[in-house]
Design a protein around this motif. Structure first.
Motif, PDB file in Angstrom:
ATOM      1  N   ASP A  22      -7.385  -0.818  -1.550  1.00 60.87           N
ATOM      2  CA  ASP A  22      -7.465  -0.997  -0.099  1.00 60.87           C
ATOM      3  C   ASP A  22      -6.873   0.233   0.580  1.00 60.87           C
ATOM      4  OD1 ASP A  22      -4.972  -1.802  -1.226  1.00 60.87           O
ATOM      5  OD2 ASP A  22      -4.384  -2.615   0.701  1.00 60.87           O
ATOM      6  N   PHE A  23      -6.976   0.298   1.898  1.00 62.92           N
ATOM      7  CA  PHE A  23      -6.429   1.435   2.621  1.00 62.92           C
ATOM      8  C   PHE A  23      -6.264   1.068   4.096  1.00 62.92           C
ATOM      9  CE2 PHE A  23     -10.867   1.546   3.187  1.00 62.92           C
ATOM     10  CZ  PHE A  23     -11.500   1.899   1.996  1.00 62.92           C
ATOM     11  N   SER A  24      -5.398   1.848   4.758  1.00 63.94           N
ATOM     12  CA  SER A  24      -5.324   1.844   6.211  1.00 63.94           C
ATOM     13  C   SER A  24      -5.824   3.200   6.688  1.00 63.94           C
ATOM     14  CB  SER A  24      -3.888   1.604   6.687  1.00 63.94           C
ATOM     15  OG  SER A  24      -3.496   0.257   6.463  1.00 63.94           O
ATOM     16  N   LEU A  25      -6.483   3.211   7.838  1.00 64.50           N
ATOM     17  CA  LEU A  25      -7.211   4.402   8.270  1.00 64.50           C
ATOM     18  C   LEU A  25      -6.844   4.805   9.694  1.00 64.50           C
ATOM     19  CD1 LEU A  25     -10.764   3.281   7.043  1.00 64.50           C
ATOM     20  CD2 LEU A  25      -9.161   4.764   5.822  1.00 64.50           C
ATOM     21  N   VAL A  81      -3.082   8.967   0.916  1.00 66.82           N
ATOM     22  CA  VAL A  81      -3.274   8.754  -0.524  1.00 66.82           C
ATOM     23  C   VAL A  81      -2.116   9.420  -1.259  1.00 66.82           C
ATOM     24  CG1 VAL A  81      -5.806   8.635  -0.370  1.00 66.82           C
ATOM     25  CG2 VAL A  81      -4.683  10.855  -0.740  1.00 66.82           C
ATOM     26  N   TYR A 118     -14.643   7.181  -3.248  1.00 66.23           N
ATOM     27  CA  TYR A 118     -13.657   6.799  -2.237  1.00 66.23           C
ATOM     28  C   TYR A 118     -14.253   6.932  -0.832  1.00 66.23           C
ATOM     29  CZ  TYR A 118      -8.887   6.194  -0.412  1.00 66.23           C
ATOM     30  OH  TYR A 118      -7.758   5.725   0.207  1.00 66.23           O
ATOM     31  N   LEU A 122      -4.092   5.385  -6.668  1.00 67.71           N
ATOM     32  CA  LEU A 122      -5.094   5.199  -5.630  1.00 67.71           C
ATOM     33  C   LEU A 122      -5.423   3.715  -5.538  1.00 67.71           C
ATOM     34  CD1 LEU A 122      -6.573   7.134  -3.737  1.00 67.71           C
ATOM     35  CD2 LEU A 122      -8.457   7.184  -5.379  1.00 67.71           C
ATOM     36  N   ILE A 135       1.204   4.408  -2.686  1.00 66.60           N
ATOM     37  CA  ILE A 135       1.029   5.812  -2.314  1.00 66.60           C
ATOM     38  C   ILE A 135       2.255   6.650  -2.680  1.00 66.60           C
ATOM     39  CG2 ILE A 135       0.777   7.385  -0.352  1.00 66.60           C
ATOM     40  CD1 ILE A 135      -0.899   5.139   1.011  1.00 66.60           C
ATOM     41  N   SER A 137      -7.231   8.920   5.475  1.00 65.34           N
ATOM     42  CA  SER A 137      -6.614   7.876   4.662  1.00 65.34           C
ATOM     43  C   SER A 137      -5.437   8.467   3.909  1.00 65.34           C
ATOM     44  CB  SER A 137      -7.635   7.312   3.662  1.00 65.34           C
ATOM     45  OG  SER A 137      -7.012   6.408   2.764  1.00 65.34           O
ATOM     46  N   LEU A 182       0.836  -1.201   0.000  1.00 64.12           N
ATOM     47  CA  LEU A 182       0.000   0.000   0.000  1.00 64.12           C
ATOM     48  C   LEU A 182       0.874   1.255   0.000  1.00 64.12           C
ATOM     49  CD1 LEU A 182      -2.725   1.448   0.245  1.00 64.12           C
ATOM     50  CD2 LEU A 182      -2.575   1.126   2.736  1.00 64.12           C
TER      51      LEU A 182
END
Length: 538
Positions: A381-384, A410, A426, A378, A372, A408, A368
């Motif tokens: 998935d993502f970590s928040l 990005v 998003y 983009l 980025i 998030s 990820l």
């Protein structure tokens, strides 16, 4: 000499006494008997520099395009909710206590700071949780749950290395200017011995074998715009900094902290002009002489302090100036921090099981971050990071409601995301992820919503490439290699804030302001020097 031993700069004789907790009125025009400093930008760094300069005897005018002071630390207020716009985690509170003392105030009279315990609740993608705190025994127990064989020994070794780095990189270097290669080489030699050429993640990986623990103890650079796989290991100091000083929250939000610093400026006779944009830094030869606003008004100054992104300071505000170091080419070749997608939302119900600060990791970590920072795309998935200040502060949400923001990381605008068309898509993906993990039935309860994308950082906050933290904190973009606090291009121009030394984060920008306050000439000396120059011209 430590940071604490070098802090007192202000002369009490220059303080205008205003009762604690009261907001003084904006004063009239600057006193001509005082040298005049114009500060570009009312972020925490700019406000802190302005407060210290005003306390030292300068007439100060702060200019900012936003409707309230604070920069990234201002607030959005809508539908009865208060949303901190940017930073939410306060560490090293003694730095702020000393700022207040040096400006003739008492921190506790203006800001109600509360400790956060634990610091964060961390959720891994498999649904397991980790309570991250400064309590060594509790941390060892949490670590042992994940890796009962090697975890505790790894934690002890890492925290000891974090302490050693902290004592050099923070206590000895954070509030020192780096304008000399010789000074830098000497300082960096000590840090090289501590492994400053390595990345944060590589240091963490030497101590921990389990991937969850490697993720857990290396994510901190993301809070100041750095990729853990390339940010210099100097930033391993954050673990010790938090353990030693704690993680705190200002009641009312971090915007209340910014408002308190703004009041320090006013109590010492400074002016803050909001809704005004600086278009150009005025120059005569190699001297800064003031600023011109977008309205056409000019404000003369004996010194200019820029709290703007250095890429904007040099590339836009000094576009007319032939520059020797910070040319357009050098600005364009820099590596900049990631962008941020931030969703602020209020709910019609409370989620009392959700902690004040939560980290919600996705299925990937390095992949990820590569998307980025390197591929600049983009990801799916993502970590928040989820902030719920209403867990402790009833003033930020109506009764029975909750105030949130979710962040998030990005790509910045060097990537190809089309935020005009993708922003709401998003946001809805993040909403689904939160519903699946920590906020069940979220969609039915949203009653207030707004978003910020890298475009907002570029257009509203004047961040180059929409990067949320200016230059990425890599080894060769740190200390001497970062834009200097005393400009290399102009006499009488100084820089503070996230883009200059020592870097981003509230402790970093406050230290940058203190460096500036220590670099500018004594106001009495400066005034006398100007008088002599005028006499010589006569």
């Amino acid at each position: 000499m430590t940071v604490a031993q070098r802090l007192s700069l202000a002369d009490p004789a220059h303080r205008d006494q205003v009762p604690p907790g009261q907001v003084p009125p904006d004063p009239g025009p600057p006193d001509p008997a005082r040298p005049h400093a114009v500060v570009i930008g009312a972020g925490v760094g700019g406000l802190s520099a302005a407060a210290l300069l005003a306390a030292r005897g300068y007439g100060v005018t702060v200019v900012d395009p936003l409707e309230a002071p604070g920069g990234r630390a201002c607030a959005h207020r809508q539908d009865g909710f208060v949303f901190d716009a940017g930073p939410t985690i306060i560490t090293a509170p003694w730095l702020f206590e000393t700022l207040w003392k040096d400006c003739g105030g008492t921190f506790a009279d203006d800001v109600d700071l509360r400790p956060c315990l634990p610091f964060y609740r961390v959720r891994f993608d498999d649904g397991t949780w980790f309570d991250y705190s400064g309590d060594r025994a509790a941390m060892e127990a949490e670590v042992a749950r994940i890796d009962p064989v090697h975890g505790v020994a790894g934690y002890r070794g890492f925290m000891e290395e974090s302490r050693r780095i902290y004592e050099v990189a923070f206590e000895e270097m954070a509030d020192k200017p780096f304008h000399s290669l010789a000074v830098t080489a000497k300082a960096l030699l000590g840090l090289v011995r501590l492994g400053g050429y390595r990345s944060v993640h590589s240091v963490v990986a030497r101590h921990f074998r389990h991937e969850k623990l490697r993720t857990l103890f290396s994510f901190h650079p993301l809070l100041i715009g750095g990729n853990p796989f390339s940010a210099t290991s100097f930033y391993c100091l954050i673990a010790h900094l938090e353990s030693k000083h704690g993680v705190h929250y200002a009641m009312g939000g971090t915007n209340a902290l910014a408002a308190g610093i703004a009041n320090l400026v006013r109590r010492n006779g400074g002016r803050i002009r909001l809704g005004e944009t600086v278009e150009t830094i005025l120059t005569e030869g190699r001297r800064a002489t003031g600023v011109r606003l977008a309205s056409g008004e000019t404000i003369p100054a004996d010194i200019v302090v820029s709290n703007a992104d250095p890429a904007i300071t040099y590339g836009k505000l000094l576009a007319h100036l032939p520059r020797r170091r910070w040319t357009d080419g050098k600005i364009g070749r820099g590596d900049y921090s990631m962008g941020l997608f931030v969703w602020y939302f209020g709910t019609s119900r409370r989620y009392d099981a959700v902690h004040h600060h939560s980290m919600i990791f996705g299925p990937r970590y390095r992949g990820l971050l590569d998307d980025i920072f390197h591929r600049r795309r983009l990801a799916a998935d993502f970590s928040l990071y989820l902030h719920r200040p209403s867990a402790v502060d009833p003033a930020v949400a109506p009764a029975g409601c909750d105030s949130f923001y979710v962040l998030s990381p990005v790509p910045n605008l060097a990537g190809n995301a089309d935020w005009a068309s993708e922003a709401d898509i998003y946001r809805r993906r993040i909403e689904r992820r939160l519903e699946e993990t920590v906020l069940p039935d979220l969609g039915r309860h949203i009653v207030s919503s707004r978003i910020a994308t890298p475009i907002d950082f570029r257009d509203r906050l004047h961040s180059f490439q929409g990067a949320a933290f200016a230059l990425e904190p890599k080894l060769l973009q740190s200390a001497w290699f970062r834009p200097h606090n005393r400009s290399e291009e102009l006499d009488n121009l100084y820089l503070c804030g996230a883009g200059t030394h020592p870097g981003a984060g509230l402790p970093g920008v406050l230290c940058s302001a203190r460096i500036v306050a220590g670099l500018v000439p004594d106001p009495v000396t400066l005034k006398a020097r100007e008088g002599q120059a005028r006499g010589g011209q006569t």
